[in-house]
Design a protein around this motif. Sequence first.
Motif, mmCIF file in Angstrom:
data_model
loop_
_atom_site.group_PDB
_atom_site.id
_atom_site.type_symbol
_atom_site.label_atom_id
_atom_site.label_comp_id
_atom_site.label_asym_id
_atom_site.label_seq_id
_atom_site.Cartn_x
_atom_site.Cartn_y
_atom_site.Cartn_z
ATOM 1 N N THR A 14 0.903 -1.326 0.115
ATOM 2 C CA THR A 14 0.022 0.104 -0.059
ATOM 3 C C THR A 14 0.895 1.290 0.001
ATOM 4 O O THR A 14 2.087 1.198 0.566
ATOM 5 C CB THR A 14 -0.843 0.168 1.084
ATOM 6 O OG1 THR A 14 -0.149 0.514 2.435
ATOM 7 C CG2 THR A 14 -1.707 -1.240 1.354
ATOM 8 N N HIS A 38 -0.670 -0.329 -4.583
ATOM 9 C CA HIS A 38 -1.918 0.304 -4.213
ATOM 10 C C HIS A 38 -1.348 2.017 -4.212
ATOM 11 O O HIS A 38 -0.210 2.414 -3.903
ATOM 12 C CB HIS A 38 -2.473 0.131 -2.762
ATOM 13 C CG HIS A 38 -3.154 1.276 -1.935
ATOM 14 N ND1 HIS A 38 -2.433 2.211 -1.406
ATOM 15 C CD2 HIS A 38 -4.425 1.551 -2.406
ATOM 16 C CE1 HIS A 38 -3.413 2.994 -0.783
ATOM 17 N NE2 HIS A 38 -4.500 2.955 -1.493
ATOM 18 N N LEU A 67 -7.701 4.273 1.543
ATOM 19 C CA LEU A 67 -7.925 3.358 2.810
ATOM 20 C C LEU A 67 -8.301 4.094 3.931
ATOM 21 O O LEU A 67 -8.327 3.429 5.118
ATOM 22 C CB LEU A 67 -6.446 2.539 2.986
ATOM 23 C CG LEU A 67 -6.034 1.969 1.746
ATOM 24 C CD1 LEU A 67 -4.757 1.186 1.986
ATOM 25 C CD2 LEU A 67 -7.165 0.552 1.464
ATOM 26 N N ALA A 73 -10.832 -1.288 1.809
ATOM 27 C CA ALA A 73 -9.800 -2.379 2.030
ATOM 28 C C ALA A 73 -10.228 -3.807 1.517
ATOM 29 O O ALA A 73 -9.421 -4.462 0.893
ATOM 30 C CB ALA A 73 -9.378 -2.409 3.518
ATOM 31 N N ILE A 77 -8.297 -5.784 -1.720
ATOM 32 C CA ILE A 77 -8.005 -7.074 -1.584
ATOM 33 C C ILE A 77 -8.617 -8.018 -2.605
ATOM 34 O O ILE A 77 -8.125 -8.938 -3.135
ATOM 35 C CB ILE A 77 -7.972 -7.644 -0.187
ATOM 36 C CG1 ILE A 77 -6.927 -7.047 0.911
ATOM 37 C CG2 ILE A 77 -7.835 -9.274 0.036
ATOM 38 C CD1 ILE A 77 -7.125 -7.261 2.276
ATOM 39 N N LEU A 90 1.592 -8.808 2.993
ATOM 40 C CA LEU A 90 0.966 -7.566 2.903
ATOM 41 C C LEU A 90 1.711 -6.569 3.588
ATOM 42 O O LEU A 90 2.207 -6.862 4.694
ATOM 43 C CB LEU A 90 -0.388 -7.570 3.533
ATOM 44 C CG LEU A 90 -1.205 -6.318 3.808
ATOM 45 C CD1 LEU A 90 -1.338 -5.363 2.778
ATOM 46 C CD2 LEU A 90 -2.420 -6.445 5.027
ATOM 47 N N ASN A 92 1.736 -2.876 4.688
ATOM 48 C CA ASN A 92 0.974 -1.847 5.205
ATOM 49 C C ASN A 92 1.774 -0.437 5.290
ATOM 50 O O ASN A 92 2.254 -0.017 6.247
ATOM 51 C CB ASN A 92 0.205 -2.211 6.522
ATOM 52 C CG ASN A 92 -0.894 -2.925 6.293
ATOM 53 O OD1 ASN A 92 -1.718 -2.887 5.326
ATOM 54 N ND2 ASN A 92 -1.071 -3.775 7.250
ATOM 55 N N SER A 121 -6.326 2.322 8.170
ATOM 56 C CA SER A 121 -5.970 1.641 7.202
ATOM 57 C C SER A 121 -5.206 0.401 7.283
ATOM 58 O O SER A 121 -5.794 -0.662 6.889
ATOM 59 C CB SER A 121 -4.935 2.749 6.159
ATOM 60 O OG SER A 121 -3.952 2.642 6.884
ATOM 61 N N MET A 125 -6.996 -3.273 6.473
ATOM 62 C CA MET A 125 -6.474 -4.316 5.469
ATOM 63 C C MET A 125 -5.879 -5.548 6.393
ATOM 64 O O MET A 125 -5.982 -6.544 5.829
ATOM 65 C CB MET A 125 -5.055 -3.434 5.126
ATOM 66 C CG MET A 125 -5.320 -2.417 3.977
ATOM 67 S SD MET A 125 -6.134 -2.918 2.453
ATOM 68 C CE MET A 125 -4.913 -4.039 1.799
ATOM 69 N N ARG A 128 -8.921 -7.941 6.900
ATOM 70 C CA ARG A 128 -9.411 -8.454 5.559
ATOM 71 C C ARG A 128 -8.620 -9.289 4.898
ATOM 72 O O ARG A 128 -8.966 -10.306 4.307
ATOM 73 C CB ARG A 128 -9.868 -7.199 4.747
ATOM 74 C CG ARG A 128 -11.257 -6.545 5.044
ATOM 75 C CD ARG A 128 -11.405 -5.353 4.385
ATOM 76 N NE ARG A 128 -12.640 -5.009 4.861
ATOM 77 C CZ ARG A 128 -12.893 -4.097 6.026
ATOM 78 N NH1 ARG A 128 -12.191 -4.035 6.861
ATOM 79 N NH2 ARG A 128 -14.392 -3.759 6.182
#
Length: 255
Positions: A14, A38, A67, A73, A77, A90, A92, A121, A125, A128
């Motif tokens: 992200t 992202h 986000l 989010a 995904i 992932l 972040n 955010s 994220m 999920r």
Amino acid sequence: MRFLDFSDQVVLVTGASSGIGAAAAVGFAEAGATVALHYNANEAGARHTVSAVNTAGGVASMHQADLADPDSAGELIDAVLAKHGRIDVLVNNAGDLVRRTAVTDVPDEEFRRILDVNLTSVFAMSRRIVPVFRAQGGGAIVNVTSIAGRNGGGGGSVLYATSKGAVSTFTRGLAKELAPDNIRVNAISPGVISTPFHDRHTGEQQLKTMLATIPMGRTGTPHECVGTILYLASDAMSSYVTGQIVEVNGGQLMP
């Protein structure tokens, strides 16, 4: 054995349109990963990152989402899964100071925006991605917090520092919660890194003051954060590492 080999893995980064996120995306591509990038508003920057990934011999896709809105989010995904079929890591990284100002001058809506951009955010994220990782048998989350989360931040950044401190605490707690699922959660904590973040928010005199506190006598670069991110994402290199906040700050803070 190649320790930094992400071949056949999909990495979602992200905030990959500039700075640390962009550098991390290229680093993962160089290590063989397929990278989902992202971005929120900086489409031109995201396209530049895609070009850099392609130059590195990697494969990248671009995905837009704000986000700060938790619902986005899940949509992000889902879009990455639809494109690539899986997500293994992932990162972040998305976040921002928003603006430097005294706490007494921060309106309620700006306070909520700061928390949403930096903390909500990460929560949204992570929440999920967990079912995805569980279904796949494991995964890695690497959060990007900040030295500000430990030292309270520079002038006018109290709320940013507060949000990043919460990200560090969230990292440790989530690592405990997800360890039985073979999901590792760690964070990198950058110090003063030369990125558009400081171009927007840090004046020349304030930057000089910061530099005076760094034993190495200089700011860091986004590239100097990438190795730590890849290390924390790599099962081959850090399979017994979880719940850690790794400082990358030129000696500015030695906890």
